[in-house]
Each structure stands twice: as C-alpha cells, then as structure tokens.
Design a protein around this motif. Structure first.
Motif, PDB file in Angstrom:
ATOM      1  N   LEU A 185       0.679  -1.064   0.032  1.00 51.81           N
ATOM      2  CA  LEU A 185       0.042   0.055  -0.104  1.00 51.81           C
ATOM      3  C   LEU A 185       0.887   1.331   0.039  1.00 51.81           C
ATOM      4  O   LEU A 185       0.238   2.306  -0.314  1.00 51.81           O
ATOM      5  N   ASN A 186       2.408   1.186   0.411  1.00 52.07           N
ATOM      6  CA  ASN A 186       2.970   2.433   0.534  1.00 52.07           C
ATOM      7  C   ASN A 186       3.811   2.522  -0.836  1.00 52.07           C
ATOM      8  O   ASN A 186       4.670   3.372  -1.034  1.00 52.07           O
ATOM      9  N   GLU A 187       3.591   1.629  -1.827  1.00 51.73           N
ATOM     10  CA  GLU A 187       4.326   1.746  -3.176  1.00 51.73           C
ATOM     11  C   GLU A 187       3.294   2.401  -4.371  1.00 51.73           C
ATOM     12  O   GLU A 187       2.432   2.310  -4.356  1.00 51.73           O
ATOM     13  N   HIS A 188       4.138   3.148  -5.042  1.00 49.47           N
ATOM     14  CA  HIS A 188       3.563   3.764  -5.941  1.00 49.47           C
ATOM     15  C   HIS A 188       2.294   4.765  -5.786  1.00 49.47           C
ATOM     16  O   HIS A 188       1.064   4.835  -6.620  1.00 49.47           O
ATOM     17  N   THR A 189       2.273   5.560  -4.727  1.00 48.42           N
ATOM     18  CA  THR A 189       0.985   5.861  -4.166  1.00 48.42           C
ATOM     19  C   THR A 189       0.433   6.872  -4.935  1.00 48.42           C
ATOM     20  O   THR A 189      -0.806   7.262  -4.862  1.00 48.42           O
ATOM     21  N   ALA A 190       1.395   7.647  -5.644  1.00 54.68           N
ATOM     22  CA  ALA A 190       0.867   8.907  -6.681  1.00 54.68           C
ATOM     23  C   ALA A 190       0.257   8.387  -8.040  1.00 54.68           C
ATOM     24  O   ALA A 190      -0.415   8.968  -8.684  1.00 54.68           O
ATOM     25  N   THR A 191       0.469   7.090  -8.519  1.00 54.25           N
ATOM     26  CA  THR A 191       0.133   6.578  -9.603  1.00 54.25           C
ATOM     27  C   THR A 191      -0.814   5.470  -9.487  1.00 54.25           C
ATOM     28  O   THR A 191      -0.836   4.634 -10.431  1.00 54.25           O
ATOM     29  N   SER A 192      -1.360   5.194  -8.492  1.00 59.93           N
ATOM     30  CA  SER A 192      -2.336   4.121  -8.071  1.00 59.93           C
ATOM     31  C   SER A 192      -3.395   4.501  -7.130  1.00 59.93           C
ATOM     32  O   SER A 192      -3.485   5.622  -6.576  1.00 59.93           O
ATOM     33  N   THR A 193      -4.397   3.598  -7.359  1.00 65.82           N
ATOM     34  CA  THR A 193      -5.243   3.862  -6.230  1.00 65.82           C
ATOM     35  C   THR A 193      -5.637   2.428  -5.384  1.00 65.82           C
ATOM     36  O   THR A 193      -5.388   1.568  -5.888  1.00 65.82           O
ATOM     37  N   VAL A 194      -6.101   2.714  -4.259  1.00 64.19           N
ATOM     38  CA  VAL A 194      -6.260   1.553  -3.305  1.00 64.19           C
ATOM     39  C   VAL A 194      -7.542   0.880  -3.831  1.00 64.19           C
ATOM     40  O   VAL A 194      -8.643   1.055  -4.416  1.00 64.19           O
ATOM     41  N   SER A 195      -7.449  -0.766  -3.781  1.00 60.26           N
ATOM     42  CA  SER A 195      -8.334  -1.554  -4.038  1.00 60.26           C
ATOM     43  C   SER A 195      -9.629  -1.490  -3.144  1.00 60.26           C
ATOM     44  O   SER A 195      -9.486  -0.990  -1.997  1.00 60.26           O
ATOM     45  N   GLU A 196     -10.593  -1.958  -3.692  1.00 61.64           N
ATOM     46  CA  GLU A 196     -11.864  -1.940  -3.060  1.00 61.64           C
ATOM     47  C   GLU A 196     -11.979  -2.554  -1.607  1.00 61.64           C
ATOM     48  O   GLU A 196     -12.366  -1.971  -0.815  1.00 61.64           O
ATOM     49  N   ASN A 197     -11.277  -3.670  -1.587  1.00 59.81           N
ATOM     50  CA  ASN A 197     -10.857  -4.084  -0.078  1.00 59.81           C
ATOM     51  C   ASN A 197      -9.903  -3.650   0.802  1.00 59.81           C
ATOM     52  O   ASN A 197      -9.756  -3.918   1.865  1.00 59.81           O
TER      53      ASN A 197
END
Ligand SMILES: [Ca+2]
Ligand SMILES: [Ca+2]
Ligand SMILES: [Ca+2]
Length: 479
Positions: free
Chosen positions: A206-218
């Motif tokens: 969850l701490n990787e590529h935070t600027a270019t991704s979104t957190v999953s549904e779960n």
C-alpha cells in the motif's frame, strides 16, 4: 505441431542428487491444515488431479531487504474449520490483526476460492519463518479446475520504475469456459466483471507507487492507474489481459541485447485441441471461450474456422456491449496429437551462462507426454503480428540421460521425452503402477508431469512430479 529439426536438439540432464552431495529439507511453512493436519489453512483443498493446494509462490523483488513473499493457495469454503490461518504449529507466525477479505465475485455456481497472501519474514536470512501475513485477495472459482496460482514480478524493473514491485498473477477460468451443463458461465473468461480467465496486475504494498495508483476495493493492495479497464464501467480494475482458459505459467522473457523485446509470456492449457504460448499485451483479449488456439470454439466445444469478421464483442456483465475487439492470438501452438501433448507446462527464454547454445531459445514442456520443444525467441516476436495464421516454428528436443539405477548400466541414452525418464525414476522410487499415474489422453499411460524451472542464475532444471525428481540441464547439442 512439432516439426523435427534437421539435426536433433538434445539436452543433457543429470539428477540434482548427483550434483548435490547433501539433501536436507526444512519445513518453512506448512499450508496443509486440511482435515486435522497440522498446517496453517484448515480449508486448504488437496483433491488429487486438480491444481489446488499451495499453487503459487514468488519472492518480492526487494526480498533481501523486506523479507516479503507472496503465495496463492486454494480453499474450499465447504470444508470444516475456519478460513483464518492457524499458527499452532508455527508460533513464529504472528497473526494478531489478521483478517480475511470478502471474496471477489464470480458469476455462477461456486466450488473453491483462490487466496493471495503477502508474508513478511522479519529475518529472511535463516530457514524458519518469523513474522506476519496479510490476505490481499480472495477470488471465487466455479469448479476445482483451472484455479489461480502463478505469480511474477517484472525482473527488469528497478526501484523508481513504474513496474517496480508490481505483481502479475494468473487466474484460471475455473472450468467455466467449457461448461456444457451451465452455458451461462461459458462467458466468464470474457466478462470483465470477474477475475476468471484473466491476468491480473496489482501493487501489493500500500506504500508503493502511491501517486500513480488507487487503493483496491478491499483496502489491501493498490491498482496501477495505467491498468487498461479503469474507465470501463463495471469492469474489474485489476485486469491486465483476459480471455484465457488455464494460463497457469507466467514468465518474463528478457532479451539481454534489447530491452524493447522484453515480454510477459503466459502458457495456457487448452481444452480438446490447442496448447498455447502467448505474449501478453495490456488489455488484450486472448479469445477463450470463443476461440481456442487460432480457431473458433463452438458451444459444443468443438473447433472450426475463424469467422470472416474476426471480432468479439466486449462483455462486462451478462450482455455484450457495442464495442468489438479483435482477439490476440498465440505465438506458439501445438495439438493434442501423438507428437504433441495434452497440456503445456512451463517455458523459459534461456539467459543463463552455463549453456551458451541455448541463448535466444525459448524452451518449454508438455506436462503429460514430457515432450520438450524450443522456439527461437525472434520467431516468437515475429509471430506476434496480429495474424492468427502465423506461429513461431517449434523444434523437438530430446534428452540425454544416464539412468543411475539401471542394471546392467546401459550408460547414457537419448530419450524422445521426459516420459520414460520419469517412469524409470517412478519405479526406482517404488511406484507400483505399471506405467506412470495420472490422467492423460495422448500418452495412453499416465503423465510425466514435466516442467522446466530456473535457478537464480537463470540455469534450467527439469522437474517431473510423477517421480518427484528435479534434474539439472547441464549441456545442449544441436541447437
Ligand atoms: Ca526467517
Ligand atoms: Ca501470429
Ligand atoms: Ca546407468
């Protein structure tokens, strides 16, 4: 269909026990807590003849620093006990705060669940596990067949690259695509609202590529913003490519001379007709269950010529959309015939140092027959041309082996496949079937269960599950 090379290509193989003088195993983690066993997962399903149990394993690219690795195992929710892990045999596994995730939905009747877990070993330098685990994902599967399992990271991605620590995972179609009794689920590998028959691409940390991704549904992983179906309403955002039956082996072909030629490759087991090697493209539709190999797959599971207008409507839910998609076709296929096989195994583009003759060659097996072939990687890239009729030529590979247990010692002999080698190993180790056990059609006598693997130096091994032996590839002639 295999074409014989003018000069026989031969690999020399040795039992690894003749190379390794010590043979010591340590149980690091035992997943098998099925029916009173002592392992971690009480609902682990271990039904003989299916790809279940512990099915996938891969180290984090930063493993030596972070101790992280990933596994996929298969659970049957109908089995007794909790779906929470049990650490009574592994007290080093700290389960405080561990929770399971809601299963990602699959249309139709359900049998099993594929479970992706991230493990963190706080001391990766010893041979025991001590640390934590997180369930990342749980996926519903229609039947016991074609589950989820293989995992891979892009081996060329470095810290700071967009693909660094981005995980690719295959999910089989759960047997949905060939269903005759429940025709509605035949479209699951094509439907983008579920993960069956897909290649999935996620960021576990969850701490990787935070600027270019979104957190999953779960809330357990991230989804890269450049995944192909983020803006398709109703589509699973994890999907990278789709339309596969049983894409059970992923590998990354790395061209040391030209990074532009690096490709993700998936070997997918066919139904009644074609075994395929596929170059994976972002968003690609590989056709199943409307295509098998480079043919049309009909509702009765027979194949026929491709339609004049070779397009498949994009499907997210129950209904087709108006968007038409041109399918992507395999770069290698072979048939369910005597010189072919029943089920493609793993394959690798050789990049090791020990056997220069194999460089630039993609080597792969058939699981049941134990046949081995190679293709020139440049031919595979050339066959990735959008044309269903063009395939890379494949060349049969024979095996030079000295049975360590034959009496009298016949010395080195050339074998057409791994089948007889595995059979000799099976009998030496006390196997009682006259031939090899296991289901197979083409061999008419069980299965070698032959696959390639690689070590950290990129050197090749052949392992045959029927005799439980790993053999090292130590030489090659005629390539
Ligand atoms: Ca450890
Ligand atoms: Ca082609
Ligand atoms: Ca011998």
């Amino acid at each position: 269909m295999a074409r014989g090379a003018s000069l026989s290509a031969i690999l020399t193989v040795l039992c690894t026990s003749s190379i390794r003088t010590t043979k010591k195993f340590t149980v690091y983690l035992d997943f098998n807590g099925n029916e009173g066993r002592k392992g971690i997962f009480h609902r682990l399903t271990i039904v003989n003849g299916y790809g279940n149990g512990l099915n996938g394993f891969y180290l984090d690219p930063d493993y030596t620093r972070n101790g992280k690795f990933y596994t996929v195992h298969i659970e049957d929710p109908a089995l007794p006990g909790s779906n929470l892990p049990d650490n009574s045999a592994f007290p080093g596994l700290n389960l405080s705060g561990y929770t399971t995730t809601p299963a990602i939905k699959t249309p139709g009747p359900l049998q099993n669940e594929g479970v992706l877990i991230e493990w963190t070993d706080s001391n990766p330098s010893n041979s025991t596990f001590e640390g934590t685990a997180r369930e990342l994902m749980r996926v519903q599967l229609n039947t016991r067949a074609h589950p989820m399992g293989d995992l891979i990271f892009n081996p060329t991605a470095r810290r700071g690259d967009p693909d660094w620590r981005v995980l690719y995972m295959e999910v089989g179609d759960g047997g949905s695509g060939e269903s005759l009794s429940i025709p509605a689920i035949r479209s699951n590998p094509q439907r983008l609202d579920n993960l069956e028959g897909k290649i999935v691409r996620i960021i576990p940390d969850l701490n990787e590529h935070t600027a270019t991704s979104t957190v999953s549904e779960n809330g357990r992983y991230r989804i890269p913003n450049d995944n192909p179906f983020l803006s398709t309403p109703g589509a699973r955002k994890e999907i990278w490519a789709y339309g596969f039956r049983n894409p059970h082996r992923l590998n990354w072909a790395v061209d040391p001379d030209n990074p532009a030629n690096n490709r993700l490759i998936v070997n997918s087991v066919g139904l009644h007709t074609w075994e395929t090697v596929n170059i994976v493209h972002k968003g690609g539709n590989y056709g199943y269950a409307q295509r098998e190999g480079n043919e049309l797959l009909k509702p009765d599971n027979t194949t026929g010529p491709l339609p004049q207008n070779d397009k498949i409507p994009l499907q997210v839910g129950d209904d087709f959309t108006d968007t038409l998609v041109v399918p992507t076709y395999a770069v290698i296929q072979y048939g369910h015939v005597e010189n072919g096989g029943d089920a493609i195994g793993s394959g690798f583009l050789y990049n090791g140092k020990a056997i220069p003759a194999l460089r630039g060659k993609y080597l792969f097996t058939d699981i049941t027959t134990g046949h081995i072939w190679y293709a020139n990687y440049k031919d595979m890239l050339a066959a990735d041309d959008g044309k269903p009729g063009t395939m890379a030529a494949i060349h049969q590979v024979k095996v030079l082996w000295d049975d360590p247990n034959d009496s009298p010692n016949a010395g080195k002999k050339v074998y057409d496949s791994m089948f007889s080698i595995a059979e000799a190993g099976y009998h030496t180790r006390g196997g009682t079937n006259p031939r090899l056990p296991g289901r197979a059609t083409v061999t008419k006598g069980g299965r070698a269960d032959a696959r390639f693997s690689l070590d950290a130096n990129g050197e090749l091994y052949l392992y045959t599950k029927s005799d439980g032996i790993i053999r090292a590839v130590v030489g090659a002639t005629g390539f």
